[in-house]
Design a protein around this motif. Structure first.
Motif, PDB file in Angstrom:
ATOM      1  N   GLN A 117     -35.112 -62.029  47.293  1.00  0.00           N
ATOM      2  CA  GLN A 117     -34.561 -62.101  48.652  1.00  0.00           C
ATOM      3  C   GLN A 117     -35.092 -61.001  49.574  1.00  0.00           C
ATOM      4  O   GLN A 117     -34.667 -60.904  50.719  1.00  0.00           O
ATOM      5  CB  GLN A 117     -33.034 -62.022  48.593  1.00  0.00           C
ATOM      6  N   ILE A 118     -36.004 -60.180  49.069  1.00  0.00           N
ATOM      7  CA  ILE A 118     -36.490 -59.063  49.902  1.00  0.00           C
ATOM      8  C   ILE A 118     -37.393 -59.566  51.029  1.00  0.00           C
ATOM      9  O   ILE A 118     -37.213 -59.202  52.192  1.00  0.00           O
ATOM     10  CB  ILE A 118     -37.232 -58.009  49.038  1.00  0.00           C
ATOM     11  N   ARG A 119     -38.341 -60.435  50.687  1.00  0.00           N
ATOM     12  CA  ARG A 119     -39.351 -60.863  51.671  1.00  0.00           C
ATOM     13  C   ARG A 119     -38.742 -61.403  52.958  1.00  0.00           C
ATOM     14  O   ARG A 119     -39.200 -61.099  54.049  1.00  0.00           O
ATOM     15  CB  ARG A 119     -40.280 -61.918  51.058  1.00  0.00           C
ATOM     16  N   GLU A 120     -37.695 -62.218  52.830  1.00  0.00           N
ATOM     17  CA  GLU A 120     -37.113 -62.845  54.022  1.00  0.00           C
ATOM     18  C   GLU A 120     -36.445 -61.831  54.957  1.00  0.00           C
ATOM     19  O   GLU A 120     -36.133 -62.155  56.100  1.00  0.00           O
ATOM     20  CB  GLU A 120     -36.143 -63.961  53.634  1.00  0.00           C
ATOM     21  N   ILE A 122     -37.880 -58.845  55.654  1.00  0.00           N
ATOM     22  CA  ILE A 122     -38.905 -57.961  56.215  1.00  0.00           C
ATOM     23  C   ILE A 122     -39.245 -58.388  57.641  1.00  0.00           C
ATOM     24  O   ILE A 122     -39.471 -59.561  57.901  1.00  0.00           O
ATOM     25  CB  ILE A 122     -40.169 -57.961  55.322  1.00  0.00           C
ATOM     26  N   THR A 126     -39.685 -53.103  59.647  1.00  0.00           N
ATOM     27  CA  THR A 126     -39.415 -52.604  58.289  1.00  0.00           C
ATOM     28  C   THR A 126     -40.436 -51.548  57.885  1.00  0.00           C
ATOM     29  O   THR A 126     -41.644 -51.772  58.000  1.00  0.00           O
ATOM     30  CB  THR A 126     -39.454 -53.774  57.268  1.00  0.00           C
ATOM     31  N   GLU A 143     -42.366 -55.959  40.978  1.00  0.00           N
ATOM     32  CA  GLU A 143     -42.230 -56.870  42.119  1.00  0.00           C
ATOM     33  C   GLU A 143     -42.011 -56.100  43.420  1.00  0.00           C
ATOM     34  O   GLU A 143     -42.574 -56.451  44.455  1.00  0.00           O
ATOM     35  CB  GLU A 143     -41.014 -57.785  41.910  1.00  0.00           C
ATOM     36  N   ILE A 147     -44.484 -56.211  46.672  1.00  0.00           N
ATOM     37  CA  ILE A 147     -44.035 -56.608  48.024  1.00  0.00           C
ATOM     38  C   ILE A 147     -44.337 -55.477  49.016  1.00  0.00           C
ATOM     39  O   ILE A 147     -44.814 -55.709  50.125  1.00  0.00           O
ATOM     40  CB  ILE A 147     -42.519 -56.929  48.027  1.00  0.00           C
ATOM     41  N   GLU A 150     -48.003 -55.383  49.998  1.00  0.00           N
ATOM     42  CA  GLU A 150     -48.331 -56.474  50.938  1.00  0.00           C
ATOM     43  C   GLU A 150     -47.999 -56.085  52.374  1.00  0.00           C
ATOM     44  O   GLU A 150     -48.676 -56.484  53.303  1.00  0.00           O
ATOM     45  CB  GLU A 150     -47.452 -57.701  50.639  1.00  0.00           C
ATOM     46  N   HIS A 151     -46.880 -55.375  52.539  1.00  0.00           N
ATOM     47  CA  HIS A 151     -46.370 -55.094  53.886  1.00  0.00           C
ATOM     48  C   HIS A 151     -46.485 -53.625  54.279  1.00  0.00           C
ATOM     49  O   HIS A 151     -45.910 -53.205  55.275  1.00  0.00           O
ATOM     50  CB  HIS A 151     -44.910 -55.549  53.986  1.00  0.00           C
TER      51      HIS A 151
END
Ligand SMILES: *Cc1c(COP(=O)(O)O)cnc(C)c1O
Length: 368
Positions: A117-120, A122, A126, A143, A147, A150-151
């Motif tokens: 649920q972290i990606r949604e 961002i 963030t 994980e 993530i 990636e960001h």
């Protein structure tokens, strides 16, 4: 009736009394009280223990989080992702810096942040993720780090409850960009007062935290930034150095006692801790779930058994965070667990017969 505390710091002290007294005497005889040779030695020992290059002692675990985020540059307008199922300090420091905590629900098995649920959550604002290795079980660091890469996010492990825990065979503290420990007396490595530490492989970050902890000065009386008075004292460091020598042994004892609880409680309605793969869980707290929690806790109390709720109100539902707009039901797993979980007594000196008694008492509650 015998009273069984949740944690017994006196029992531990009796096992190391002479060594602790010697360490204290040595500090007092030397006459250095703050940020001296004991702190420096402890920093080196903790860095070694975690397999990282730098460790910086500060006044407490909350400041460790605060100074690490500040050193990275978190400030107004930034968002920091974290879990709502933790001690308040994890989110408090984000707010203190003028940034906004963004809460992600937990995995109902491990109680750690649910990485799915972290990606949604961002956004362009963030800047960082703070996973908490809650109760001593490492969060899913592979994980989380993936993530974050990636960001381009900063990962700060809140390891206040997890010193000595391992993820994939390597100590936590070395997975994120930095990690923080608390030496609050009840933590697995606790002093006889407050204390904290930041560990990192990032030389620049470590340097900056060293400056921040002494009012932003380097050298003394020359201030290049607005900092803090957040120093670890020599007495605590000397005591912690004695205790660090026993930490692995104490953590192993906790693990054995947790395994005994698991075995004895397996045929009862309570849910015992889930131990995820590839983790060395160090059981800062032994947490179980019971539907009739409050009633069971009262029953145990009447039989002399202390228990505790960690934590009764998830952070997104705290009054002070009303303005963030998380209505009831918005992070259902954290809310559900806040109503069901509680801790049974656990510490390295707890006797197996006492665990047997606690388990028998829980069974007798259900056989009522
Ligand atoms: C204890 C704790 C802290 C704060 O540490 P202090 O030394 O009390 O300031 C922060 N985060 C978590 C998860 C903790 O358990």
């Amino acid at each position: 009736m015998k009273q069984i505390p949740l944690i017994d710091l006196q029992a531990q002290y009796q096992t190391i009394r002479e060594e602790v007294r010697q360490a204290i005497d040595q500090v007092l005889d030397q006459g250095r009280y703050i940020l001296g040779p004991e702190v420096k030695a402890l920093e080196e020992e903790i860095a070694d223990f975690c397999g990282v290059k730098y460790a910086v002692g500060v006044a407490n675990g909350t400041d460790a989080l605060l100074l690490a985020l500040d050193a990275y540059g978190i400030g107004p307008g930034d968002e920091v992702i974290t879990t709502p199922f933790t001690f308040f300090a994890t989110a408090e420091v984000i707010s203190q810096l003028g940034a906004t905590p963004v809460f992600v629900d937990i995995d109902p098995k491990t109680y750690n942040i649910d990485v799915m649920q972290i990606r949604e959550k961002i956004t362009s604002k963030t800047k960082a993720i703070i996973p908490v290795h809650i109760f001593g079980q490492p969060a899913n660091m592979d994980e989380i780090v993936a993530i974050a890469k990636e960001h381009d996010l900063f990962v700060l492990e809140d390891a206040a409850q997890a010193i000595g825990a391992e993820y994939k065979g390597r100590k936590i503290g070395a997975w994120g960009n930095a990690a923080t420990f608390s030496f609050f007396p009840t933590k697995n490595l606790g002093g006889y007062g407050d204390g904290g530490m930041v560990v990192t492989n990032d030389e620049e970050l470590a340097k900056k935290i060293r400056i921040l902890r002494v009012h932003g000065s380097n050298p003394k009386y020359y201030h290049s930034m607005i900092g803090y008075n957040s120093r670890l004292d020599e007495l605590q460091a000397a005591i912690l150095r004695v205790k660090l020598r026993y930490l692995e042994q104490w953590n192993d004892a906790r693990r054995q006692k947790a395994a005994l609880y698991n075995e004895l409680l397996k045929d009862t309605p309570v849910v015992t801790p889930y131990h995820a793969e590839n983790r060395k869980h160090i059981y800062h707290l032994y947490i179980i779930q019971a539907e009739e929690r409050d009633d069971l806790m009262k029953y145990l109390k009447d039989k002399g058994i202390s228990t505790g709720v960690y934590y009764p109100v998830p952070l997104h539902r705290q009054e002070v965070y009303k303005h963030l707009g998380y209505p009831e039901g918005s992070l259902p797993n954290a809310e559900y667990m806040a109503n069901r979980t509680f801790a049974l007594p656990l510490y390295a000196e707890l006797e197996d017969e006492t665990i047997q008694y606690i388990a028998d008492t829980i069974k007798s509650y259900y056989q009522g």
